[in-house]
Design an enzyme around this catalytic site. Structure first.
Site, PDB file in Angstrom:
ATOM      1  N   LEU A 288       0.818  -1.212   0.000  1.00  0.00           N
ATOM      2  CA  LEU A 288       0.000   0.000   0.000  1.00  0.00           C
ATOM      3  C   LEU A 288       0.847   1.255   0.000  1.00  0.00           C
ATOM      4  O   LEU A 288       0.618   2.180  -0.777  1.00  0.00           O
ATOM      5  CB  LEU A 288      -0.934  -0.002   1.218  1.00  0.00           C
ATOM      6  CG  LEU A 288      -2.095  -0.974   1.135  1.00  0.00           C
ATOM      7  CD1 LEU A 288      -2.878  -0.961   2.433  1.00  0.00           C
ATOM      8  CD2 LEU A 288      -3.015  -0.610  -0.026  1.00  0.00           C
TER       9      LEU A 288
ATOM     10  N   HIS B 106      -1.677 -10.559  17.410  1.00  0.00           N
ATOM     11  CA  HIS B 106      -3.097 -10.463  17.073  1.00  0.00           C
ATOM     12  C   HIS B 106      -3.872 -11.561  17.790  1.00  0.00           C
ATOM     13  O   HIS B 106      -3.485 -12.725  17.730  1.00  0.00           O
ATOM     14  CB  HIS B 106      -3.262 -10.604  15.556  1.00  0.00           C
ATOM     15  CG  HIS B 106      -4.576 -10.088  15.076  1.00  0.00           C
ATOM     16  ND1 HIS B 106      -5.764 -10.662  15.420  1.00  0.00           N
ATOM     17  CD2 HIS B 106      -4.882  -9.027  14.289  1.00  0.00           C
ATOM     18  CE1 HIS B 106      -6.747  -9.977  14.853  1.00  0.00           C
ATOM     19  NE2 HIS B 106      -6.237  -8.987  14.174  1.00  0.00           N
TER      20      HIS B 106
ATOM     21  N   ARG C 237      -6.042  -5.041  20.640  1.00  0.00           N
ATOM     22  CA  ARG C 237      -5.438  -6.346  20.380  1.00  0.00           C
ATOM     23  C   ARG C 237      -4.517  -6.822  21.492  1.00  0.00           C
ATOM     24  O   ARG C 237      -4.507  -8.001  21.838  1.00  0.00           O
ATOM     25  CB  ARG C 237      -4.650  -6.266  19.078  1.00  0.00           C
ATOM     26  CG  ARG C 237      -5.579  -6.094  17.906  1.00  0.00           C
ATOM     27  CD  ARG C 237      -4.845  -5.836  16.622  1.00  0.00           C
ATOM     28  NE  ARG C 237      -5.821  -5.823  15.538  1.00  0.00           N
ATOM     29  CZ  ARG C 237      -5.527  -5.553  14.277  1.00  0.00           C
ATOM     30  NH1 ARG C 237      -4.288  -5.245  13.940  1.00  0.00           N
ATOM     31  NH2 ARG C 237      -6.454  -5.580  13.360  1.00  0.00           N
TER      32      ARG C 237
ATOM     33  N   GLU D 141       4.529   0.147   7.225  1.00  0.00           N
ATOM     34  CA  GLU D 141       4.927  -0.630   8.408  1.00  0.00           C
ATOM     35  C   GLU D 141       6.437  -0.560   8.651  1.00  0.00           C
ATOM     36  O   GLU D 141       6.902  -0.787   9.763  1.00  0.00           O
ATOM     37  CB  GLU D 141       4.484  -2.092   8.243  1.00  0.00           C
ATOM     38  CG  GLU D 141       4.602  -2.911   9.526  1.00  0.00           C
ATOM     39  CD  GLU D 141       4.147  -4.355   9.364  1.00  0.00           C
ATOM     40  OE1 GLU D 141       3.535  -4.681   8.332  1.00  0.00           O
ATOM     41  OE2 GLU D 141       4.411  -5.157  10.286  1.00  0.00           O
TER      42      GLU D 141
END
Lengths: 639, 253
Positions: A43, A266, A331, A425
């Site tokens: 992305l 997660h 999370r 990231e």
């Protein structure tokens, strides 16, 4: 070197606008003379490469896959946040900013997070204009759902394939520029070094993964968008080929690495089934909108089929412990709670799993409604486990998913090496010590579409178009370093008896046990010793076949594992130095009476950026103090 | 139910693009559990080969959860194997029987040259998208996303087409090695949506031409592509593409 975040002066709400008004511009005639390298086409990378190509720069984009469309962003499921407030439930830029900074346990830079919230709405507009098929209501407007760590519904989604649809939007924009001749696309190329000339990033060395040749590329600026380092743990939800090598080689060339111990675990992944397993599969957080998490109250019930356990014998522990957020706690909180109920012996399945149960939601909304929202996820779950989640609850367990740490960047997303920008990231910037769901897609696209086109321009406006070429001695030196390492693997590989994967798995086990969901000083010190042993073995007893002048995935992996070993050591070191708990970094010594993370704002309200000091030398820690002028630091509470 | 299925594997080995390939047999491979995915099974086989000093079998695969589209194996003559709606990374060994012989080949098509062993070059699919598989908008301020309402059913149909993962199984399954399902899916997505309307004629004409340039065959409506597609993309998309193409060539653009 002191860390200058270059955050513009003035009120939080005006910083980005005043930055944009003050940036230097590059004229169209000069843009044509400027080359920009973009490494990674997820992305962040694809959106940056497309946007810079549209502006008129000459872009060279690189990816390790056979096509830019394969980047791991494609696997993101649940959604993307934006402060549109379409549901009229009280959302705003401020609230998205606040939720994100609180969700990150007050370990992110205020100005960056605020900018992220500000540009979030433009991302949705941009993607819709590209034809991204977001979910819609019958009236034809966009649909929203809620995600962890928020009490509003601000998440836009495309069934359970949001990442895929957003990436295809960016990928298509990228290929449009390839067609226009403004982006040159290099697939199956792995960046193995950064070339720095007079303190500035001037190019990269890559290995052509098809024929093994080493190639050199020069540019006026380099953008790194190569994702996170979750695969250091071997088992994670990350794609098989995701790796930290490009970022790690930049670290070795002078880019500081910040907060490497901040990793996200997660809570909802399919539990590990066997030792052969190569990766874990995520079940989107969006499932917690409708699924209820529980384990049996009594240990003796754990082997019983779920339907034989009556409601009063079930412990819906998230709903009980966190009545305001319930199953939608962030999370890190959900993961730690799953671990603690399993540690108590109340885990189901093989002992390392909790239930995620949809029976109430199906009874309330009907199976069709659940199928519409999560059909592909249920299908995937059934494929992997051979169980039908419409009939029996899913078994889930936490797994490594995302890394908040990454290369240190300033407000312009520029690293400590001039001309090296880091996006998505791969940088450390926006999520602090814990990322909220549906914020990774937002950050990747914010960086690529709406931040880098301006900040890279601001840098290039001060640069001369006639830069260095690949004939510069620095390129030759870097190329020789890369070849030396590759030849070393091939030579050593014929002598040892332990494969790359065997070392890799050992590293993963050490990191998961000691630098995973909860950490102790003792465990971290042990990990340092164990990692050193793995490193020693890897350097002396490696078994590797094949040649360097051909397609050779095991050779690729050897380079990545060598870097993961070194990065694993830095992660451990960072976790050891941070004597507090915050977000995903949970040190057992530092917790509240009821087991929540206990921060130490007096001593640790900083980003810890590590500087490489040479092989075998201890890295140096630099601190960027986090100044909170707009939010009050509080004990995070989701009760 | 077995943790040692004693499978026999017959795998296509080819040293490079110009080299002649051949099948190599690996008999009664030890340590294959029925819970493994197909790619995990190959990982186990590769570890065994490396320990014997042999070169590992090269194959593509990345996300291993059926979304990246990188895995690309023909198993027993079928692209992604015999299970419907499944990529080969999601195909589990439980769908085979103990002692089976499994034939593993790359995706075969003229437009997908073999790079090594089971790895092929699918760059042709990117070049089809580059020829027009997008809405031509630059990054920048856009109207509010809810300013344009789109009928939910149309949006859902566009999504069904957009779910294509670009793996190329449709090409490998087609006797003509046609890329019509892949191309048709993108054309359908963008021509259904109002955003894609302005350039629909130019798009379909260029993308269809690119298919021919790349050496993909024509569509004879056999439907093998739909049967092999791991995302179960409908054959209707090819009909849409043909209709759009006719519309384009008979109108000015």
């Amino acid at each position: 070197m002191t860390l200058d975040s270059k955050v513009p002066a003035g009120p939080l709400q005006n910083k980005w606008d005043s930055y944009l008004e003050s940036v230097k511009l590059v004229s169209p005639a000069n843009k044509r003379k400027m080359d920009v390298i973009v490494v990674g086409t997820g992305l962040a990378g694809a959106s940056a490469a497309a946007s810079l190509g549209e502006l008129g720069y000459n872009v060279k984009a690189f990816c390790i896959q056979d096509s830019p469309r394969r980047a791991h962003s494609i696997a993101a499921q649940g959604g993307i946040n934006a402060a549109k407030n379409y549901p009229n439930d009280g959302d705003s830029v401020w609230r998205l900013f606040y939720d994100t900074i609180k969700g990150g346990d007050f370990r992110a830079r205020e100005a960056n997070v605020y900018r992220l919230a500000q540009v979030s709405n433009a991302i949705i507009d941009q993607c819709v204009a590209q034809g991204v098929p977001f979910a819609r209501e019958y009236g034809g407007e966009l649909a929203n759902r809620s995600f962890g760590g928020a009490q509003v519904s601000r998440t836009f989604y495309a069934r359970g394939q949001t990442g895929q649809q957003l990436l295809l939007g960016a990928y298509q924009a990228l290929l449009r520029q390839v067609d226009a001749g403004k982006v040159e696309m290099f697939t199956r190329r792995e960046m193995l070094d950064l070339v720095v000339v007079d303190g500035k990033a001037r190019g990269i060395i890559v290995r052509n993964l098809v024929d093994g040749s080493i190639e050199k590329y020069a540019a006026n600026a380099v953008i790194l968008a190569t994702g996170g380092y979750g695969r250091a743990y071997y088992l994670s939800t990350n794609a098989f080929n995701s790796n930290a090598t490009a970022a790690w080689r930049c670290y070795k060339r002078g880019a500081y690495f910040a907060n490497p111990s901040y990793v996200q675990i997660h809570p909802t992944c399919i539990p590990q089934a066997g030792d052969y397993q190569s990766k874990l599969t995520l079940m989107s957080e969006s499932l917690r909108n409708d699924g209820r998490v529980w384990v049996p109250k009594k240990k003796e019930d754990v082997k019983k089929p779920a339907h034989q356990i009556p409601n009063e014998d079930r412990d819906y522990y998230l709903e009980t412990r966190y009545p305001s957020f319930g199953n939608l706690v962030p999370r890190d909180v959900a993961s730690r709670n799953a671990k603690s109920v399993c540690d108590e012996g109340r885990g189901v399945g093989a002992g390392r799993a909790v239930y995620l149960d949809f029976s109430d939601a199906i009874a309330r909304q009907g199976q069709k409604a659940i199928e519409d929202k999560y059909g592909n996820l249920f299908h995937m779950y059934a494929k992997i486990t051979a169980e039908n989640p419409y009939e029996t609850p899913m078994g889930i367990y936490p797994a490594i998913h995302y890394t908040m740490g990454g290369l240190w960047v300033d407000y312009e997303l520029q690293s400590t090496v001039a001309g090296l920008f880091v996006a998505g990231e791969a940088n450390f910037s926006d999520h602090g010590a814990n990322r909220l769901g549906a914020s990774a897609l937002m950050q990747g696209l914010a960086d690529g579409y709406f931040v880098l086109p301006f900040t890279v321009g601001n840098y290039l406006a001060r640069e001369k178009a006639s830069g260095v070429t690949v004939e510069h001695p620095a390129f030759k030196e870097a190329e020789a370093d890369v070849k030396r390492q590759i030849n070393g693997f091939i030579e050593r590989g014929t002598k040892g008896d332990t494969t790359v994967n065997e070392y890799y798995r050992r590293l993963g086990e050490v990191l998961w046990d000691k630098v995973g969901m909860s950490r102790t000083e003792e465990g971290l010190k042990q990990a340092l010793g164990q990692i050193a042993e793995i490193k020693q073995g890897f350097e002396t007893n490696l078994l590797l076949t094949g040649t360097s002048e051909s397609f050779n995935k095991m050779l690729e992996l050897a380079g990545r594992v060598a870097d993961f070993i070194e990065l694993g050591e830095l992660m451990t070191r960072d976790a050891l130095h941070r004597n507090e708990s915050c977000g995903g970094h949970f040190r057992e010594e530092f917790q509240t009476a009821d087991g929540e993370a206990l921060r130490d704002d007096e001593n640790f309200a900083y980003a810890g950026a590590w500087q490489f000091k040479g092989p075998g030398e201890e890295p140096a820690l630099h601190k960027e103090a986090l100044v909170f002028e707009n939010v009050e630091l509080s004990q995070r509470s989701y009760k | 139910m077995s943790d040692d299925m004693k499978l026999n594997l017959r795998v296509w080995r080819q040293a490079g693009p110009e080299a002649a390939g051949a099948f190599v047999d690996y008999k009664a491979v030890p340590g294959i559990s029925e819970h493994m995915s197909f790619l995990e099974m190959l990982d186990v086989l590769n570890e065994m080969l490396i320990h014997r000093g042999e070169v590992a079998i090269e194959f593509d695969g990345d996300c291993r959860e059926g979304i990246c589209g990188q895995c690309s194996l023909t198993v027993n003559g079928q692209a992604h194997g015999g299970e419907r709606g499944t990529t080969v990374c999601q195909l589990h060994m439980r769908s085979f029987r103990e002692g089976d012989t499994i034939v593993v080949e790359p995706f075969r098509a003229k437009a997908f040259p073999v790079i090594k062993d089971l790895v092929v070059d699918r760059g042709a699919l990117d070049r089809i998208i580059a020829a027009g598989g997008y809405v031509s908008v630059n990054t920048g301020p856009k109207p509010d996303a809810n300013g344009m309402r789109i009928n939910k059913d149309i949006s859902d149909r566009a999504f069904d087409a957009a779910a294509c993962i670009g793996c190329g199984a449709c090409v490998a399954a087609c006797p003509n090695a046609s890329a019509s399902l892949f191309t048709g899916a993108k054309i359908t997505q963008l021509s259904l949506l109002p955003q894609g309307d302005a350039e629909r004629n130019r798009r379909v004409a260029r993308m269809v031409d690119q298919m021919d340039i790349e050496g993909f065959g024509n569509c004879s409506n056999l439907g093998e592509c739909e049967a092999a597609c791991p995302k179960e993309i409908s054959l209707d998309n090819i009909a849409v593409m043909k209709r759009e193409y006719l519309r384009a060539i008979f109108s000015k653009f």
